[in-house]
Design an enzyme around this catalytic site. Structure first.
Site, PDB file in Angstrom:
ATOM      1  N   GLU A  35       7.733 -22.468   8.372  1.00  0.00           N
ATOM      2  CA  GLU A  35       8.340 -21.489   9.375  1.00  0.00           C
ATOM      3  C   GLU A  35       9.756 -22.407   9.752  1.00  0.00           C
ATOM      4  OE1 GLU A  35       9.726 -19.578  12.202  1.00  0.00           O
ATOM      5  OE2 GLU A  35       7.847 -18.950  11.226  1.00  0.00           O
ATOM      6  N   LYS A  36      10.541 -21.456   9.880  1.00  0.00           N
ATOM      7  CA  LYS A  36      11.965 -21.908  10.230  1.00  0.00           C
ATOM      8  C   LYS A  36      12.210 -22.705  11.501  1.00  0.00           C
ATOM      9  CE  LYS A  36      16.986 -20.015  10.865  1.00  0.00           C
ATOM     10  NZ  LYS A  36      17.564 -18.908  11.053  1.00  0.00           N
ATOM     11  N   LYS A  53       5.737  -7.382  26.707  1.00  0.00           N
ATOM     12  CA  LYS A  53       4.644  -6.722  27.582  1.00  0.00           C
ATOM     13  C   LYS A  53       4.104  -7.506  28.757  1.00  0.00           C
ATOM     14  CE  LYS A  53       4.804  -4.328  24.127  1.00  0.00           C
ATOM     15  NZ  LYS A  53       6.109  -4.249  23.269  1.00  0.00           N
ATOM     16  N   GLY A 142      10.205 -11.439   8.475  1.00  0.00           N
ATOM     17  CA  GLY A 142      10.396 -10.677   9.490  1.00  0.00           C
ATOM     18  C   GLY A 142      11.972  -9.688   9.449  1.00  0.00           C
ATOM     19  N   VAL A 235      28.289   5.830  20.596  1.00  0.00           N
ATOM     20  CA  VAL A 235      28.717   4.629  21.296  1.00  0.00           C
ATOM     21  C   VAL A 235      29.782   4.071  20.328  1.00  0.00           C
ATOM     22  CG1 VAL A 235      28.340   2.337  22.112  1.00  0.00           C
ATOM     23  CG2 VAL A 235      26.759   4.226  22.646  1.00  0.00           C
ATOM     24  N   HIS A 319       1.555  -4.939  13.865  1.00  0.00           N
ATOM     25  CA  HIS A 319       0.187  -4.684  13.398  1.00  0.00           C
ATOM     26  C   HIS A 319       0.130  -4.464  11.920  1.00  0.00           C
ATOM     27  CE1 HIS A 319       1.247  -1.266  16.071  1.00  0.00           C
ATOM     28  NE2 HIS A 319       0.791  -0.458  14.917  1.00  0.00           N
ATOM     29  N   HIS A 442     -18.056   8.660  31.323  1.00  0.00           N
ATOM     30  CA  HIS A 442     -17.451   9.267  32.343  1.00  0.00           C
ATOM     31  C   HIS A 442     -17.625   8.408  33.707  1.00  0.00           C
ATOM     32  CE1 HIS A 442     -16.154  12.690  34.844  1.00  0.00           C
ATOM     33  NE2 HIS A 442     -17.225  12.344  35.898  1.00  0.00           N
TER      34      HIS A 442
END
Length: 464
Positions: A35-36, A53, A142, A235, A319, A442
């Site tokens: 991992e960087k 979130k 990523g 834009v 996911h 319900h």
């Protein structure tokens, strides 16, 4: 320089990478995770899904307190937002998740190497002052925020979503370039707490990759937050003037326009990130988009090197990367897993939430598939009325010939959770009738799904 031998070396500790590493370890392999950055979790955990979130939930609580609590009989005086605590809670949520990942690596005996990974040759990866020798490699590095030609994200006034998650103070105004998932989510966060937000979107609808009815409904919903939504805009520039950002664009009529705000957030998608990997040393070439070509089992042109997540084709979803990580680990382990990309849900965490799985109506029309469309509104849901969350609907697309469910599209309360039930049904090629004959509790939000399936099967809705 020390050389360490492993069975599987995973490059990148985001959702795809750490899930792949854990599954490979469970299958008995000696695994390394490179991992960087100093922390695990990648974009999703640190500056993407999870912190976004957290802010979305906090802003929704504040918004409900401001506009709904009185109806519930809860009277508040002097309501105000502590912006520093608003951001701090988000940081605490992130820390809890990253700490959990450290624990999982130790539990599964995965060796973590921090530093930029760079291929020496097809079987060796240099990380810091060590060389990781591997039988198999998995590239899971990523993506990074993309920009537009001529626009530089200076991280001060012209920012990406990363900076928008940790602003030093609440802005009075913000321009967001892009009305996709990231754009509308961050627009929701800031509009709910009182920032004046303008969205400039190139396409003719918001969330343009999803079913168009969802985009139209979401636009109406966001308008109630006083978000200024301008579609069909091109834009051309975004400039930091020192204490503000000035954005120049062509409107839908081709007229030159200019807007000024405290910040301009660029949310026009993400690009695959492979910088520094030295892929050439491993014999791997990238496409023009920067992504790595793979086959059905996610092998690159070097058969012992795999690639997953945002660095390969397909939706850039955490996911999706997780499922691909599991698939690769199991392929290496001699198993025969399968991943149906058509059944990967897509979710937008505005409120109401938006969620989809399967084909959109536009895709079915383009492919000439005969289908029926049915919708059930949350206005008719007893559970939604009880919670004052009556915006939106469930839309079901059903094959005309055999009633097989082809797509489900939801805008409404807890759509992100409800969509999972639709995905399970579609994975087993169920019909609309089979889906509505399941007993739904319900009152629940999921009953709207039941009634949409009922209508899709050609029957009348019966629940309230």
């Amino acid at each position: 320089m020390e050389t360490v031998n492993y069975d599987v070396v995973v490059i990148g500790a985001g959702p795809g990478g750490y899930v792949c590493a854990i599954r490979a370890a469970q299958l008995g392999f000696k695994v390394a995770l490179a991992e960087k950055y100093d922390v695990l979790g990648g974009t999703c955990t640190n500056v993407g899904c999870i912190p976004a979130k957290a802010l979305l939930d906090s802003s929704e609580h504040y918004h409900k307190a401001a506009v709904q609590f009185g109806t519930h009989g809860i009277d508040l005086e002097g309501l105000h937002l502590n912006f520093q605590q608003f951001i701090q809670r988000k940081q605490e949520v992130v820390k809890q998740n990253t700490s959990g990942l450290v624990y999982l690596m130790k539990k599964n005996k995965i060796a973590v190497h921090h530093g930029l990974g760079s291929f020496v040759n097809t079987h060796q990866l240099k990380v810091g002052d060590q060389v990781l020798q591997g039988r198999y490699f998995v590239i899971a590095t990523g993506s990074k925020p993309a920009s537009l030609p001529g626009i530089t994200i200076d991280k001060k006034r012209v920012i990406s979503s990363t900076e928008a998650l940790s602003l030093p103070a609440q802005p009075a105004s913000m321009i967001i370039i892009g009305g996709g998932v990231i754009g509308v989510e961050m627009a929701s966060v800031y509009a709910r707490i009182g920032t004046r937000v303008t969205i400039l979107e190139y396409a003719g609808s918001l969330i343009p990759t999803m079913d168009q009815e969802l985009g139209k409904a979401l636009q109406k919903s966001l308008a109630t937050l006083s978000i200024d939504i301008r579609l069909n805009c091109q834009v051309q520039s975004a400039v930091n003037t020192g204490n503000a950002a000035v954005v120049g664009y062509l409107d839908k009529d081709g007229q030159q326009q200019e807007l000024t705000a405290d910040y301009c957030m660029v949310a026009v998608g993400r690009r695959a990130y492979t910088a520094g990997l030295n892929l050439a040393a491993a014999g791997i070439e990238t496409m023009k988009s920067g992504k790595i070509p793979v086959n059905k089992t996610l092998q690159t042109s070097a058969p012992h090197i795999y690639a997953i997540g945002d660095v390969i084709e397909g939706p850039m979803l955490a996911h999706k990367a997780e499922e691909e990580g599991t698939l690769v680990a199991e392929v290496i382990g001699g198993l025969t897993p399968h991943l149906n990309y058509n059944l990967i849900p897509n979710v937008v965490y505005t409120w109401p939430e938006v969620a989809s799985v399967g084909a959109t109506e536009e895709q079915l029309k383009a492919s000439g598939v005969a289908y029926r469309s049915s919708k059930f509104p949350y206005m008719a849901s007893a559970r939604a009325r009880a919670s004052m969350d009556t915006e939106g609907f469930v839309k079901v697309l059903v094959a005309a010939a055999y009633n097989e469910v082809l797509g489900v599209h939801i805008i409404g309360p807890r759509a992100a959770d409800v969509i999972g039930q639709a995905a399970v049904g579609m994975a087993h090629e169920t019909t609309a009738e089979e889906m509505y004959r399941i007993c739904y509790a319900h009152p629940t939000y999921s009953e709207a799904l039941k009634d949409a399936f009922l209508l899709g099967a050609g029957k009348s809705a019966i629940n309230i």
